[in-house]
Design an enzyme around this catalytic site. Structure first.
Site, short mmCIF file in Angstrom:
data_model
loop_
_atom_site.label_atom_id
_atom_site.label_comp_id
_atom_site.label_asym_id
_atom_site.label_seq_id
_atom_site.Cartn_x
_atom_site.Cartn_y
_atom_site.Cartn_z
N LYS A 147 0.87 -1.19 0.00
CA LYS A 147 0.00 0.00 0.00
C LYS A 147 0.90 1.23 0.00
CE LYS A 147 -4.35 1.34 0.16
NZ LYS A 147 -5.57 0.69 -0.34
N ASP B 38 -6.83 4.54 -4.72
CA ASP B 38 -7.53 4.45 -3.43
C ASP B 38 -8.13 5.85 -3.25
OD1 ASP B 38 -7.90 2.67 -0.90
OD2 ASP B 38 -7.25 4.55 -0.04
P1 NDP Z 1 -12.80 8.25 -3.20
O1 NDP Z 1 -11.71 9.22 -3.04
O2 NDP Z 1 -13.37 8.02 -4.55
O3 NDP Z 1 -14.02 8.61 -2.23
C1 NDP Z 1 -13.86 8.70 -0.85
C2 NDP Z 1 -15.18 9.14 -0.23
O4 NDP Z 1 -15.08 9.04 1.17
C3 NDP Z 1 -15.52 10.57 -0.52
O5 NDP Z 1 -16.91 10.71 -0.53
C4 NDP Z 1 -14.87 11.29 0.65
O6 NDP Z 1 -15.45 12.56 0.93
C5 NDP Z 1 -15.14 10.33 1.77
N1 NDP Z 1 -14.08 10.49 2.79
C6 NDP Z 1 -12.74 10.38 2.61
N2 NDP Z 1 -12.07 10.60 3.75
C7 NDP Z 1 -13.01 10.87 4.67
C8 NDP Z 1 -12.96 11.18 6.04
N3 NDP Z 1 -11.77 11.27 6.69
N4 NDP Z 1 -14.14 11.38 6.68
C9 NDP Z 1 -15.33 11.27 6.02
N5 NDP Z 1 -15.43 10.98 4.72
C10 NDP Z 1 -14.30 10.78 4.07
O7 NDP Z 1 -12.23 6.89 -2.58
P2 NDP Z 1 -12.77 5.41 -2.77
O8 NDP Z 1 -14.23 5.39 -3.00
O9 NDP Z 1 -11.88 4.74 -3.74
O10 NDP Z 1 -12.41 4.77 -1.34
C11 NDP Z 1 -13.35 4.73 -0.26
C12 NDP Z 1 -12.95 3.63 0.70
O11 NDP Z 1 -12.95 2.37 0.04
C13 NDP Z 1 -11.55 3.76 1.32
O12 NDP Z 1 -11.56 3.24 2.64
C14 NDP Z 1 -10.71 2.85 0.43
O13 NDP Z 1 -9.54 2.40 1.09
C15 NDP Z 1 -11.70 1.74 0.20
N6 NDP Z 1 -11.41 0.89 -0.97
C16 NDP Z 1 -11.32 1.40 -2.22
C17 NDP Z 1 -11.08 0.56 -3.29
C18 NDP Z 1 -11.10 1.05 -4.69
O14 NDP Z 1 -11.08 0.22 -5.61
N7 NDP Z 1 -11.17 2.34 -4.97
C19 NDP Z 1 -10.84 -0.87 -3.11
C20 NDP Z 1 -11.04 -1.33 -1.75
C21 NDP Z 1 -11.28 -0.46 -0.74
P3 NDP Z 1 -14.64 13.92 0.57
O15 NDP Z 1 -14.84 14.12 -0.89
O16 NDP Z 1 -15.30 14.95 1.42
O17 NDP Z 1 -13.20 13.69 0.94
#
Ligand code: NDP
Length: 434
Positions: free
Chosen positions: A114, A154
């Protein structure tokens, strides 16, 4: 714990796994003899580096970059890159540690890694994001490669960032290889990779519901958090499977739409112009916006799919979900539930799908992207989607088999930890001590 007393998130992730895998050691004395546990929690390598770049005002900015190459027992290191101000060594290590077990569960030959940086892309121009990505890759390139370590996206690392990172790798190394996944379709990306984590989460949940409860998404009310890559495609698939998704959120607040979230509007806000989710309430009559993201768990639902970030459901939120009649929590985000929340699920017989199993669809399709790159061909959307479905169903059955074998019948968390661990531990024993 003695070695890294301040690494809160990392210790939290390790603790949860340790509790599950204890009985495995009784059955496998060779693990202890080979020091598997001590070696398992220490990354093979962790690099930490300066990322210096020039912003649009001509000012120099310095960020900190990381890559943890945690475990390569069953394949090249594999895991995403996160750009977020909350990124620390502890966060990267917890994610890398989870990734080892997750990748093992997919059944594909991928080790755990990671990386990321404490860079905040909010309010940054496209040109700034490009220069940051180029500076980041200028250092990272010497540590990765298609047979060594294959990063992906991510939080805040999506198609745009992967494109810039890939371009810089190619420029520096003068080679076109599948060194990153989540690439654009024009340059080696896989169909269905964008959708894979969210879709996979729903395939996993649907299968667990079928096997454990003879039930499905049909007619259920679902609460989703986040509005990024994972959330959007979880909403899409859950809706397609007959559920009504009534929430989504970002780090500022959440939307409640009793008619069901209009995903076209969310996509237009988030993918169209990187806007804030608040805008949804201005555009969709009858929907409400509330400040504060944790409020999303006060909305009444049957199924909760946390898809934002780590520790977003604490014990209090978990209890509120239970009190409101929620009986299923499957995780799209990594480690979204605190240990207190998990204790509440266990006490109340919640069907709990842990992240390392339920969100493995993203990395699974990344693994399929690597295969397609090696073959130099691309499979159709249906082909990839069908493989994804099979992989998610298989994760449910493997987890339940392992849980049964070790006397925790029906426990998906226990089962995922054991099923993921045993493969890696066997490979570590076979390869000798190093
Ligand atoms: P994105 O950047 O596309 O979206 C993240 C979302 O979560 C946004 O809506 C963001 O809001 C919100 N967010 C981020 N940080 C915080 C925080 N500290 N508090 C509250 N809301 C928060 O990321 P992903 O959708 O790719 O990832 C989301 C989760 O899924 C993560 O935990 C990631 O590790 C996990 N994941 C992702 C994978 C992938 O294929 N993309 C695979 C497996 C797991 P804002 O815009 O306000 O920051």
């Amino acid at each position: 714990e003695e070695r890294d007393p301040d690494q809160k998130e990392f210790l939290q992730a390790v603790q949860e796994v340790f509790e599950s895998i204890e009985p495995v050691f009784a059955k496998h004395p060779e693990y202890e003899a080979a020091g598997v546990l001590q070696r398992f929690v220490e990354p093979e390598r962790l690099v930490k580096f300066r990322v210096a770049w020039v912003d649009d005002n001509g000012d120099v900015q310095v960020n900190r970059g990381y890559r943890v190459q945690f475990n390569s027992a069953i394949g090249p290191y594999k895991g995403g890159l996160r750009f977020h101000p909350t990124v620390t060594e502890s966060v990267i290590k917890f994610l890398g540690f989870e990734q080892i077990l997750k990748n093992s569960l997919t059944g594909l030959p991928m080790g755990g890694g990671k990386g990321g940086a404490d860079f905040d892309p909010k309010g940054r121009s496209d040109a700034e994001v490009m220069r940051f990505c180029q500076a980041f890759m200028t250092e990272l390139q010497r540590h990765i490669g298609q047979f060594t370590d294959v990063p992906a996206g991510d939080i805040n690392v999506g198609a745009r960032e992967v494109g810039y990172l890939f371009g810089q790798y190619k420029r520096l190394r003068n080679e076109f290889t599948g060194v990153l996944t989540g690439k654009g379709l024009e340059f080696g990306g896989s169909l269905a990779r964008t959708e894979a984590t969210g879709y996979g989460l729903c395939y996993y949940t649907q299968e667990a519901l079928r096997v454990l409860r003879n039930d499905s998404f049909e007619g259920k009310t679902v609460a989703v958090s986040g509005s990024g890559n994972v959330a959007i495609f979880a909403i899409e698939k859950a809706t397609e499977l007959g559920a009504k998704v009534v929430t989504c959120s970002d780090s500022n607040g959440y939307i409640y739409d009793p008619k069901g979230i209009d995903l076209d509007v969310v996509k237009d806000i988030k993918l169209g112009h990187r806007g804030r989710i608040k805008e949804y309430a201005d555009r969709v009559a009858g929907s409400e916006y509330h400040e504060g993201c944790s409020g999303v768990w006060t909305v009444k639902c049957d199924i909760a799919l946390p898809c934002a970030t780590q520790n977003e459901i604490d014990g209090t939120s978990a209890q509120t979900l239970v009190d409101n009649g929620c009986t299923v929590v499957c995780e799209g985000a990594n480690m979204p539930s605190t240990p207190d929340a998990i204790a509440v699920y266990q006490k109340n017989h919640i069907l709990y799908g842990p992240a390392k199993a339920s969100n493995a669809g993203g990395v699974a399709v990344s693994g399929l992207e690597m295969s397609q790159n090696s073959y130099r061909l691309s499979w159709t959307f249906e082909e990839v989607d069908n493989r994804l479905k099979d992989i998610m169903k298989n994760i449910v059955s493997e987890s339940l088999d392992a849980a049964k074998e070790y006397g925790h019948e029906g426990d998906l968390m226990f089962g995922a930890n054991i099923a993921g661990f045993v493969k890696v531990a066997d490979a570590m024993v076979a390869q000798g001590i190093f």
